[in-house]
Structure formats: C-alpha cells, structure tokens
Design an enzyme around this catalytic site. Structure first.
Site, PDB file in Angstrom:
ATOM      1  N   ASN A 146      -6.410  -2.479   2.205  1.00 11.41           N
ATOM      2  CA  ASN A 146      -6.413  -3.927   2.361  1.00 11.41           C
ATOM      3  C   ASN A 146      -7.850  -4.402   2.460  1.00 11.41           C
ATOM      4  O   ASN A 146      -8.687  -3.739   3.074  1.00 11.41           O
ATOM      5  CB  ASN A 146      -5.674  -4.344   3.632  1.00 11.41           C
ATOM      6  CG  ASN A 146      -4.175  -4.239   3.503  1.00 11.41           C
ATOM      7  OD1 ASN A 146      -3.627  -4.147   2.412  1.00 11.41           O
ATOM      8  ND2 ASN A 146      -3.494  -4.244   4.630  1.00 11.41           N
ATOM      9  N   ARG A 189       0.834  -1.216   0.000  1.00 15.11           N
ATOM     10  CA  ARG A 189       0.000   0.000   0.000  1.00 15.11           C
ATOM     11  C   ARG A 189       0.860   1.254   0.000  1.00 15.11           C
ATOM     12  O   ARG A 189       0.541   2.243  -0.669  1.00 15.11           O
ATOM     13  CB  ARG A 189      -0.943   0.014   1.205  1.00 15.11           C
ATOM     14  CG  ARG A 189      -2.065  -1.002   1.098  1.00 15.11           C
ATOM     15  CD  ARG A 189      -2.934  -0.987   2.325  1.00 15.11           C
ATOM     16  NE  ARG A 189      -2.101  -1.263   3.494  1.00 15.11           N
ATOM     17  CZ  ARG A 189      -2.364  -0.867   4.733  1.00 15.11           C
ATOM     18  NH1 ARG A 189      -3.443  -0.167   4.982  1.00 15.11           N
ATOM     19  NH2 ARG A 189      -1.575  -1.175   5.731  1.00 15.11           N
TER      20      ARG A 189
END
Length: 93
Positions: free
Chosen positions: A36, A18
């Site tokens: 996520n 990320r």
C-alpha cells in the site's frame, strides 16, 4: 525474465487487494512484492516469465470482487532477481 512495476488506483486498499495479488503471484510463479502507498494506491513489483507476467497482470487488473481498479499504470523495469513474493507492510516501507 521480465520485471514490471505497476501503480494501481481505485478502491484497492481495505478490500483484500494485496492478498489477492499475492495469491495470483503464487499461481503464476511471480516474485517481487505488493504494498500500500499513501493516498490509497497500491504498488506491485513483479518479476517472472513474459507469459506468466501477462496472465498475472490480467488478474491484478481485474482484482478481487470488492475492489475497483480505476488506474493500472505499468512500467517495464530492469530485472532485479527477486526470489519470492511478499506483501510489504508499513513497517517495511
């Protein structure tokens, strides 16, 4: 302006994926978010100019060194008007 949603599967949680996506978003002037999802997948919602989206997605498909991308499913969606790029955390889902 183009907007895409991407579902990424593989070894993409717990490896800095990320943060890598966020860095690429800044590099290519992309707005939207990355988060996520349950089950180990990551969702990218990205908006920007067509060429920038293309280059951004190429980098995201490769990922950082510790990641392994097995599935990279892209869906073109209607532009939303995101103004910045963020990493969404569990409390923001």
């Amino acid at each position: 302006m183009q907007r895409v949603k991407v579902l990424v599967d593989g070894r993409v949680q717990g490896v800095g994926y990320r943060y890598f996506v966020e860095k690429q978003a800044v590099r290519y002037r992309i707005s939207g978010h990355v988060k996520n999802l349950p089950g180990g997948t990551v969702e990218i919602d990205a908006e920007g100019e067509v060429d920038q989206i293309r280059d951004f997605l190429e980098q995201c498909h490769q990922g950082p060194p510790m990641a392994r991308v097995d599935l990279f499913h892209r869906l073109d969606v209607t532009p939303y008007g995101h103004t910045r790029f963020r990493i969404l955390h569990h409390e923001e889902l």
